[in-house]
Design an enzyme around this catalytic site. Structure first.
Site, PDB file in Angstrom:
ATOM      1  N   HIS A   4       0.856  -1.209   0.000  1.00 29.33           N
ATOM      2  CA  HIS A   4       0.000   0.000   0.000  1.00 29.33           C
ATOM      3  C   HIS A   4       0.881   1.243   0.000  1.00 29.33           C
ATOM      4  O   HIS A   4       1.296   1.742   1.052  1.00 29.33           O
ATOM      5  CB  HIS A   4      -0.898  -0.013   1.235  1.00 29.33           C
ATOM      6  CG  HIS A   4      -1.994   1.004   1.201  1.00 29.33           C
ATOM      7  ND1 HIS A   4      -3.215   0.802   1.817  1.00 29.33           N
ATOM      8  CD2 HIS A   4      -2.085   2.232   0.633  1.00 29.33           C
ATOM      9  CE1 HIS A   4      -3.984   1.858   1.640  1.00 29.33           C
ATOM     10  NE2 HIS A   4      -3.309   2.743   0.920  1.00 29.33           N
ATOM     11  N   HIS A   8       1.638   5.166  -2.127  1.00 27.98           N
ATOM     12  CA  HIS A   8       1.234   6.209  -3.069  1.00 27.98           C
ATOM     13  C   HIS A   8       2.506   6.815  -3.662  1.00 27.98           C
ATOM     14  O   HIS A   8       3.252   7.495  -2.952  1.00 27.98           O
ATOM     15  CB  HIS A   8       0.408   7.282  -2.366  1.00 27.98           C
ATOM     16  CG  HIS A   8      -0.811   6.744  -1.685  1.00 27.98           C
ATOM     17  ND1 HIS A   8      -2.046   6.675  -2.286  1.00 27.98           N
ATOM     18  CD2 HIS A   8      -0.974   6.214  -0.442  1.00 27.98           C
ATOM     19  CE1 HIS A   8      -2.918   6.137  -1.452  1.00 27.98           C
ATOM     20  NE2 HIS A   8      -2.293   5.853  -0.321  1.00 27.98           N
ATOM     21  N   LEU A   9       2.748   6.575  -4.937  1.00 24.34           N
ATOM     22  CA  LEU A   9       3.950   7.098  -5.585  1.00 24.34           C
ATOM     23  C   LEU A   9       3.697   8.383  -6.369  1.00 24.34           C
ATOM     24  O   LEU A   9       4.626   8.976  -6.892  1.00 24.34           O
ATOM     25  CB  LEU A   9       4.578   6.033  -6.497  1.00 24.34           C
ATOM     26  CG  LEU A   9       5.210   4.842  -5.768  1.00 24.34           C
ATOM     27  CD1 LEU A   9       5.920   3.936  -6.753  1.00 24.34           C
ATOM     28  CD2 LEU A   9       6.176   5.299  -4.683  1.00 24.34           C
ATOM     29  N   ASP A  48      -9.055   3.120  -3.714  1.00 23.49           N
ATOM     30  CA  ASP A  48      -8.156   3.850  -2.819  1.00 23.49           C
ATOM     31  C   ASP A  48      -8.958   4.562  -1.744  1.00 23.49           C
ATOM     32  O   ASP A  48      -9.773   3.948  -1.073  1.00 23.49           O
ATOM     33  CB  ASP A  48      -7.269   4.793  -3.620  1.00 23.49           C
ATOM     34  CG  ASP A  48      -6.152   5.391  -2.764  1.00 23.49           C
ATOM     35  OD1 ASP A  48      -5.592   4.633  -1.953  1.00 23.49           O
ATOM     36  OD2 ASP A  48      -5.862   6.576  -2.903  1.00 23.49           O
ATOM     37  N   ASN A  80      -5.813   9.116   7.408  1.00 22.92           N
ATOM     38  CA  ASN A  80      -7.151   8.563   7.195  1.00 22.92           C
ATOM     39  C   ASN A  80      -7.039   7.060   6.917  1.00 22.92           C
ATOM     40  O   ASN A  80      -6.477   6.694   5.899  1.00 22.92           O
ATOM     41  CB  ASN A  80      -7.819   9.259   6.007  1.00 22.92           C
ATOM     42  CG  ASN A  80      -9.276   8.859   5.854  1.00 22.92           C
ATOM     43  OD1 ASN A  80      -9.886   8.382   6.805  1.00 22.92           O
ATOM     44  ND2 ASN A  80      -9.828   9.035   4.668  1.00 22.92           N
ATOM     45  N   ASP A 100       1.152   2.516   3.849  1.00 26.25           N
ATOM     46  CA  ASP A 100       0.252   3.575   3.377  1.00 26.25           C
ATOM     47  C   ASP A 100       1.060   4.854   3.161  1.00 26.25           C
ATOM     48  O   ASP A 100       0.620   5.963   3.499  1.00 26.25           O
ATOM     49  CB  ASP A 100      -0.898   3.810   4.348  1.00 26.25           C
ATOM     50  CG  ASP A 100      -2.009   4.690   3.753  1.00 26.25           C
ATOM     51  OD1 ASP A 100      -1.962   4.958   2.530  1.00 26.25           O
ATOM     52  OD2 ASP A 100      -2.904   5.110   4.509  1.00 26.25           O
TER      53      ASP A 100
END
Length: 427
Positions: free
Chosen positions: A60, A62-63, A154, A284, A311
């Protein structure tokens, strides 16, 4: 005997001094360290007693590329992964354009190949719905063929249970799993702080733990009804843990993750005078209570929660330097995950076996990714680790573009010294 390309000498594995023999990118043999060695044509890496660890997998991340390269790009994200001990990275679809088209998937994979040809490996997660809008299913067949290993909407909860059901069914047709961000779409969405005494004192809009648990319950019931697997992202509270444990006991095909920040921080961080309103701790789902944190430790220990995932959510400094209620949610995590979770092992809060399952065999088993257990034939993905080296978290020590972490200024223990993927040194 198989051809030997690489020998790692005098490494510490499970308390033993070992030599590791690698050939054609795979583990050939792990033996007690020999006093003398005939390396032949093999490259010899002297470990000098450093700890030998299998490379980890982060399911998990985010790039941000394409579209938000000022926060992170694939090159910088994989650099943080390489130095963080990760060989496999699964990246979310909330890019611009969204990864709901095979051309975006192909772009991501090509960027990874160009910037880090020896790895870490990138595994895109395709969008569940077009534009993440929750109205129409994304073309999962094309995305799967292009290289997506799973599907997720997502951080945008799908309001329609009917649409979510169809998404699970369609994904299964291609042998893929749905990863769900569990959040009731009407109850404190994205508030970033737990509803309770701390949020009341700070006067902030808040999200109750039941907002997560309601969606967990929905997903579990659907998975049971359809007899299909579901993976639940970043579980944060006891209510969700209880539901997942109940479901697993009845054979529901549910797996779940939590993130390191839920194990090392609680809402008390935002309640402390020195750190109240710290937007770097706005996530979140939000940081919960100490009781929720203990439930997560117990769930990891007994397998109710299967894996850990960072995350990793990098943001630019100016985005976090604003009022709490308008700042984006997210903590950068690829650089700090190993140090923070290995410290939990050293403190006795996590067992070594749980640590390894949560970062290696667990995620790879769920998503069908390559994993090293140091058995002959396994991919030679491993790193040498100094568990005692201290370092201070800050802009100069974080390889990610994202510096948004509440750990800024903290002194952590444990650093990757060198990292091999398929027998090739990457850092």
């Amino acid at each position: 005997m198989a051809r030997i390309d690489l020998i790692v000498r005098r490494a510490k594995l499970d308390g033993r001094d070992v030599d590791v023999f690698v050939g054609r990118g795979k583990i050939v043999e792990v033996t007690p360290s020999a006093k003398t060695l005939e390396p032949g044509d093999a490259v010899v890496e002297e470990a000098f007693g450093l700890t030998l660890m299998p490379s980890m997998t982060d399911a998990h991340v985010h790039l941000r590329e394409p579209g938000f390269e000022y926060k992170e790009d694939i090159e910088s994200g994989l650099r943080a992964a390489a130095w963080g001990g990760f060989s496999n990275i699964m990246c979310m679809a909330n890019t611009k354009p969204v990864n709901d088209d095979d051309s975006v998937t192909e772009l991501m994979l090509e960027k990874a190949r160009r910037s880090w040809p020896k790895g870490p490996r990138l595994f895109p997660i395709g969008a569940l719905t077009k534009g993440l809008a929750g109205e129409e299913l994304a073309p999962m067949a094309e995305l799967a063929k292009a290289g997506c290993v799973a599907f997720s909407n997502d951080g945008v909860p799908i309001k329609s249970t009917e649409l979510f059901r169809r998404a699970m069914e369609y994904a299964s047709d291609w042998g893929k799993m749905v990863i769900d961000h569990c959040e009731d779409p009407y109850l404190g969405v994205g508030a970033g702080v737990n509803e309770g005494a701390v949020s009341s004192r700070l006067g902030l809009p808040a999200q109750p733990d039941v907002a997560e648990a309601l969606q967990v319950a929905r997903d579990i019931l659907l998975a049971q009804y359809l007899d299909l697997p579901i993976h639940l992202a970043h579980i944060s509270c006891r209510k969700s843990v209880d539901l997942i444990r109940f479901a697993k006991a009845r054979g529901v095909r549910v797996t779940a993750e939590t993130a390191p920040h839920y194990l090392i921080l609680t809402e008390a961080y935002l309640g402390a005078e020195a750190t109240e309103y710290d937007t770097n701790a706005k996530v979140n789902p939000p940081l919960r209570t100490s009781d929720d944190q203990q439930a997560l430790f117990d769930a990891l220990a007994d397998g109710t929660i299967d894996i850990l995932a960072t995350d990793h959510a990098p943001h630019a400094a100016h985005e976090k330097e604003t009022e709490f209620d308008v700042a984006p949610c997210g903590i950068t995590g690829l650089d700090t995950a190993l140090s923070t979770t290995w410290t939990l092992v050293a403190e006795g809060k996590l067992s070594r076996e749980t640590f390894l399952r949560a970062w290696t065999t667990g995620p790879c088993g769920i998503f069908g990714l390559p994993v090293n257990t140091f058995a002959p034939g396994d991919p030679a993905d491993f790193f040498l680790f100094d568990p005692d080296e201290e370092w201070t978290v800050g802009p100069a020590t974080l390889h990610s573009k994202g510096k948004n972490t509440p750990l800024a200024g903290a002194v952590l223990k444990g650093r990757v010294k060198t990292h091999f993927i398929q027998g090739k040194k990457i850092v």
